[in-house]
Design a protein around this motif. Structure first.
Motif, PDB file in Angstrom:
ATOM      1  N   UNK A  96       0.792  -1.225   0.000  1.00  0.00           N
ATOM      2  CA  UNK A  96       0.000   0.000   0.000  1.00  0.00           C
ATOM      3  C   UNK A  96       0.822   1.272   0.000  1.00  0.00           C
ATOM      4  N   UNK A  97       2.033   1.227   0.567  1.00  0.00           N
ATOM      5  CA  UNK A  97       2.874   2.416   0.583  1.00  0.00           C
ATOM      6  C   UNK A  97       2.214   3.576   1.292  1.00  0.00           C
ATOM      7  N   UNK A  98       2.213   4.746   0.655  1.00  0.00           N
ATOM      8  CA  UNK A  98       1.621   5.931   1.278  1.00  0.00           C
ATOM      9  C   UNK A  98       0.131   5.727   1.543  1.00  0.00           C
ATOM     10  N   UNK A  99      -0.508   4.864   0.773  1.00  0.00           N
ATOM     11  CA  UNK A  99      -1.936   4.630   0.964  1.00  0.00           C
ATOM     12  C   UNK A  99      -2.206   3.650   2.100  1.00  0.00           C
ATOM     13  N   UNK A 100      -1.167   3.125   2.683  1.00  0.00           N
ATOM     14  CA  UNK A 100      -1.302   2.346   3.902  1.00  0.00           C
ATOM     15  C   UNK A 100      -1.035   3.230   5.123  1.00  0.00           C
ATOM     16  N   UNK A 101      -0.070   4.135   4.978  1.00  0.00           N
ATOM     17  CA  UNK A 101       0.366   4.946   6.110  1.00  0.00           C
ATOM     18  C   UNK A 101      -0.519   6.169   6.351  1.00  0.00           C
ATOM     19  N   UNK A 102      -0.998   6.798   5.295  1.00  0.00           N
ATOM     20  CA  UNK A 102      -1.790   8.028   5.445  1.00  0.00           C
ATOM     21  C   UNK A 102      -3.253   7.694   5.691  1.00  0.00           C
ATOM     22  N   UNK A 103      -3.638   7.718   6.953  1.00  0.00           N
ATOM     23  CA  UNK A 103      -5.007   7.369   7.340  1.00  0.00           C
ATOM     24  C   UNK A 103      -5.706   8.537   8.037  1.00  0.00           C
ATOM     25  N   UNK A 104      -5.286   9.744   7.748  1.00  0.00           N
ATOM     26  CA  UNK A 104      -5.915  10.896   8.388  1.00  0.00           C
ATOM     27  C   UNK A 104      -7.351  11.060   7.876  1.00  0.00           C
ATOM     28  N   UNK A 105      -8.204  11.730   8.624  1.00  0.00           N
ATOM     29  CA  UNK A 105      -9.595  11.928   8.182  1.00  0.00           C
ATOM     30  C   UNK A 105      -9.653  12.654   6.841  1.00  0.00           C
ATOM     31  N   UNK A 106     -10.426  12.104   5.933  1.00  0.00           N
ATOM     32  CA  UNK A 106     -10.590  12.728   4.626  1.00  0.00           C
ATOM     33  C   UNK A 106      -9.534  12.352   3.606  1.00  0.00           C
ATOM     34  N   UNK A 107      -8.593  11.478   3.973  1.00  0.00           N
ATOM     35  CA  UNK A 107      -7.528  11.096   3.037  1.00  0.00           C
ATOM     36  C   UNK A 107      -8.126  10.475   1.782  1.00  0.00           C
ATOM     37  N   UNK A 108      -7.765  11.003   0.634  1.00  0.00           N
ATOM     38  CA  UNK A 108      -8.315  10.528  -0.637  1.00  0.00           C
ATOM     39  C   UNK A 108      -7.383  10.948  -1.755  1.00  0.00           C
ATOM     40  N   UNK A 109      -7.624  10.376  -2.915  1.00  0.00           N
ATOM     41  CA  UNK A 109      -6.827  10.719  -4.084  1.00  0.00           C
ATOM     42  C   UNK A 109      -7.296  12.064  -4.640  1.00  0.00           C
ATOM     43  N   UNK A 110      -6.341  12.907  -5.074  1.00  0.00           N
ATOM     44  CA  UNK A 110      -6.742  14.143  -5.739  1.00  0.00           C
ATOM     45  C   UNK A 110      -6.434  14.095  -7.233  1.00  0.00           C
ATOM     46  N   UNK A 111      -6.217  12.866  -7.735  1.00  0.00           N
ATOM     47  CA  UNK A 111      -6.188  12.587  -9.167  1.00  0.00           C
ATOM     48  C   UNK A 111      -7.310  11.584  -9.415  1.00  0.00           C
ATOM     49  N   UNK A 112      -8.068  11.748 -10.481  1.00  0.00           N
ATOM     50  CA  UNK A 112      -9.192  10.853 -10.750  1.00  0.00           C
ATOM     51  C   UNK A 112      -8.750   9.396 -10.717  1.00  0.00           C
ATOM     52  N   UNK A 113      -9.479   8.562  -9.980  1.00  0.00           N
ATOM     53  CA  UNK A 113      -9.066   7.175  -9.764  1.00  0.00           C
ATOM     54  C   UNK A 113      -9.052   6.348 -11.037  1.00  0.00           C
ATOM     55  N   UNK A 114      -9.831   6.734 -12.029  1.00  0.00           N
ATOM     56  CA  UNK A 114      -9.789   6.012 -13.301  1.00  0.00           C
ATOM     57  C   UNK A 114      -8.420   6.147 -13.964  1.00  0.00           C
TER      58      UNK A 114
END
Length: 516
Positions: A65-83
C-alpha cells in the motif's frame, strides 16, 4: 553468468498479521525491490508477467500500500481521478467516487498483489538499511535494519518521494504539553472533540483533513506559509448506472481514463515551458478563474479572502482540488494565521509578532522529505561511492531511473519524474516496463552488469535543468518541495507524460557500459 535461485522462505501471507522478522535464512535472488506501494507492485507485476519469478519485494510495513497504507488521516483521498490513478492493466469499475478515498486505494493495491500472484515474493516488516554493490560478483549486498543480509543482481528502489514525514525544527516543540503528531502518523486514539487544535501547513493533506475536523473541535487555527490555488473538486458518490456503464459498455472506463489523461497533458506545457506570467495565466485561464470564483463565493470575509489569495504564478505549487476547504475556514471557530511561527510554548504557539495562542493539540500537515529519494537508506556503488554524498547538490538520474557508478540499480519515482498534471501511476508503469526490459537484456546478454555511461547521465541532467530553468517551478515565485535549497528543480519532469513514455519504452544499451 552465475545462476541464482529463489529462496522458498520468502513465501509470505498478504494479511496485516504477516511477520518477517523470523528465522528465515538470507537469500540470493535476481531482483530485489524495496517498497510495496504503486511503484514496487508495478515492477513486481511486470516481472511476473514477463516470466521472471526470481525476485523478492521488501516492505517495512505489514502489508502493501505504501503511502496509501500509512496516510489514514480523516478525509484522506486521491486528488487525481481514480480512473487514471490506477494501473492501466487493472481498471476498476467499482470505485465509489471519481476520487477514491484512502481505504479503497489501499484495498485496490492489496487485491492487485493477490490477483497477480505476488504472495510468495513479499517480505513484510523488513526495512532495508543499506545496499552495496560488489563489482567482482556483479551483485548487490542488501542489509536489513536487523542485520540480515541478502544478495541480488538487480536492485530496485521503489521507496517513492513521499515516505518520510517532515516536521519542522521549531524551538520549544519538545516541551509542548499537549498532543503533537503528523498527518501521516494520525493518532486515532486521540479524540479531537472540543479541543483547541493547531494545523501547521495548508497543502494537499491539510485541505482534506481540515474540513473533517473543523465541525468537532472547539477552535481550529491553520498556520499558513503561503496561499494555495484551489479549484472545485468534481467528486460525488457514483450512481449504479455509472457502475453498470463501466462494467458493461466496452471502452467506457478506458474513455474516462483517456479524458482525465488529456486534461493532465493539457496542463503540463503551461508548467514546463518558458512562458511569461500573462501567457501562462491565459493558458490556464479555466483553472485560474475557477480558483478566483470559488474563493469569492465561499469566503465572505474580505480580510480572510486576502489571506487565501496566492501571490505567485498559478502552477508554481501544486493546484489543489477541494470544494469544502474554504467553507471550513469560514466557520466561526476557525482562523488562519499567516505570521511565521517563532516558537512553541508549553501550552501553545508563539508567532513572530509576539502573539501567543493556546492549544491542546498540534497537527503537522507539512508534507515529506521529498528530495532524498533513498534516504535514510545507504546505497554504495562502484569504488564505495555513496549515493546521498554524490547527490549533495541535488539528486540526478538518467531518465529519473539510473545513476552512473551504481550498476544494476534502478529508481522508481526518482529525480525529475514527478508531474504537475496527470497521474504518477502512468509514469510508474513506464518505469516498470523499462526495468523489466533491462532485466531481460541483462539475462540475455550474459553481462555482469549495466552501468549508465557518464556522458549519457550528464547530458540528460544538463538537458533536464536547461528545460526546467524556464518552468513555472523555477520562475513562478513560490517556495516548493519541487525545488531544493540550491534552486535546482529536482523532482519534476521537463515535458509531457507522452514524452516520458516514449523515452522509457525500452532500455537503450548504447547509453550503458555493458560489463561482462
Amino acid at each position: 553468468m552465475t545462476e541464482t535461485t529463489v529462496v522458498k522462505g520468502y513465501s509470505m501471507d498478504t494479511t496485516a498479521t504477516a511477520r518477517a522478522q523470523d528465522s528465515r535464512p538470507p537469500g540470493r535472488v535476481s531482483v530485489a525491490i524495496i517498497g510495496g506501494g504503486f511503484s514496487g507492485l508495478a515492477t513486481a507485476i511486470g516481472l511476473k508477467q514477463a516470466g521472471v519469478e526470481d525476485f523478492v519485494l521488501f516492505e517495512r510495513a505489514e502489508g502493501v500500500g505504501g503511502v496509501w497504507r500509512h496516510n489514514e488521516y480523516p478525509g484522506a483521498a486521491c486528488d487525481v481521478a481514480s480512473s487514471l490513478y490506477s494501473f492501466s492493466f487493472e481498471p476498476n469499475p467499482d470505485w465509489s467516487r471519481p476520487f477514491a478515498p484512502q481505504p479503497e486505494i489501499k484495498g485496490y493495491l492489496e487485491r492487485c498483489a493477490e490477483k497477480y500472484g505476488l504472495t510468495g515474493h513479499l517480505r513484510f516488516g523488513t526495512e532495508i538499511a543499506s545496499a552495496e554493490f560488489d563489482a567482482t560478483a556483479g551483485e548487490w549486498t542488501i542489509e536489513t535494519a536487523t542485520g540480515e543480509r541478502h544478495t541480488a543482481r538487480v536492485l530496485v528502489s521503489a521507496c517513492g518521494q513521499l515516505t518520510r514525514p517532515k516536521i519542522p525544527n521549531i524551538p520549544g516543540l519538545e516541551g509542548f504539553s499537549g498532543e503533537v503528531f503528523h498527518s501521516a502518523e494520525w493518532r486515532h486514539d486521540y479524540d479531537l472533540t472540543g479541543k483547541r487544535v493547531a494545523v501547521v501547513g495548508n497543502g494537499a493533506s491539510a485541505v482534506q483533513l481540515v474540513p473533517q475536523i473543523a465541525p468537532k473541535v472547539a477552535q481550529l487555527t491553520v498556520f499558513q506559509r503561503s496561499a494555495e490555488y484551489l479549484i472545485p473538486k468534481p467528486d460525488y458518490p457514483h450512481r449504479k448506472l455509472e457502475h453498470w456503464l463501466y462494467k458493461r459498455v466496452p471502452g467506457a472506463l478506458k474513455a474516462l481514463r483517456g479524458a482525465w489523461w488529456g486534461i493532465g497533458e493539457y496542463v503540463n506545457p503551461a508548467l514546463t515551458l518558458d512562458m511569461s506570467p500573462a501567457v501562462r495565466k491565459a493558458y490556464l485561464a479555466p483553472f485560474y478563474y475557477a480558483t478566483k470564483a470559488q474563493l469569492r463565493l465561499q469566503i465572505s470575509d474580505p480580510e480572510l479572502r486576502a489571506k487565501l489569495t496566492p501571490d505567485y504564478q498559478i502552477g508554481c505549487k501544486r493546484i489543489l482540488l477541494s470544494s469544502n476547504y474554504y467553507p471550513a475556514l469560514d466557520r466561526d471557530n476557525a482562523d488562519v494565521v499567516t505570521d511565521a511561527i517563532a516558537e512553541v510554548a508549553p501550552n501553545g504557539i508563539v508567532t513572530a509578532d509576539g502573539t501567543k495562542r493556546e492549544f491542546d493539540a498540534i497537527i503537522f500537515a507539512t508534507g515529506f522529505h521529498a528530495n532524498g529519494f533513498v534516504a535514510p537508506m545507504t546505497v554504495r556503488g562502484l569504488d564505495g561511492r555513496e549515493l546521498n554524498e554524490q547527490w549533495a547538490t541535488g539528486p540526478e538520474a538518467y531518465l529519473g531511473l539510473t545513476v552512473n557508478g551504481f550498476p544494476n540499480f534502478f529508481l522508481m519515482y526518482g529525480p525529475n519524474t514527478n508531474f504537475g498534471g496527470g497521474s504518477i501511476v502512468y509514469i510508474l508503469e513506464s518505469q516498470a516496463r523499462y526495468i523489466v526490459d533491462a532485466v531481460r537484456q541483462l539475462n540475455r546478454s550474459g553481462a555482469a552488469y549495466f552501468d549508465v555511461k557518464r556522458e549519457a547521465f550528464d547530458a540528460f541532467s544538463a538537458e533536464a535543468q536547461r528545460r526546467l530553468a524556464g518552468s513555472v517551478w523555477a520562475k513562478g515565485g513560490c517556495t516548493t518541495w519541487y525545488k531544493n535549497e540550491h534552486g535546482k528543480v529536482t523532482n519534476n519532469w521537463p515535458g509531457l507524460m507522452i514524452e516520458y513514455r516514449r523515452r522509457t519504452r525500452k532500455i537503450d544499451l548504447r547509453k550503458y557500459e555493458v560489463v561482462r
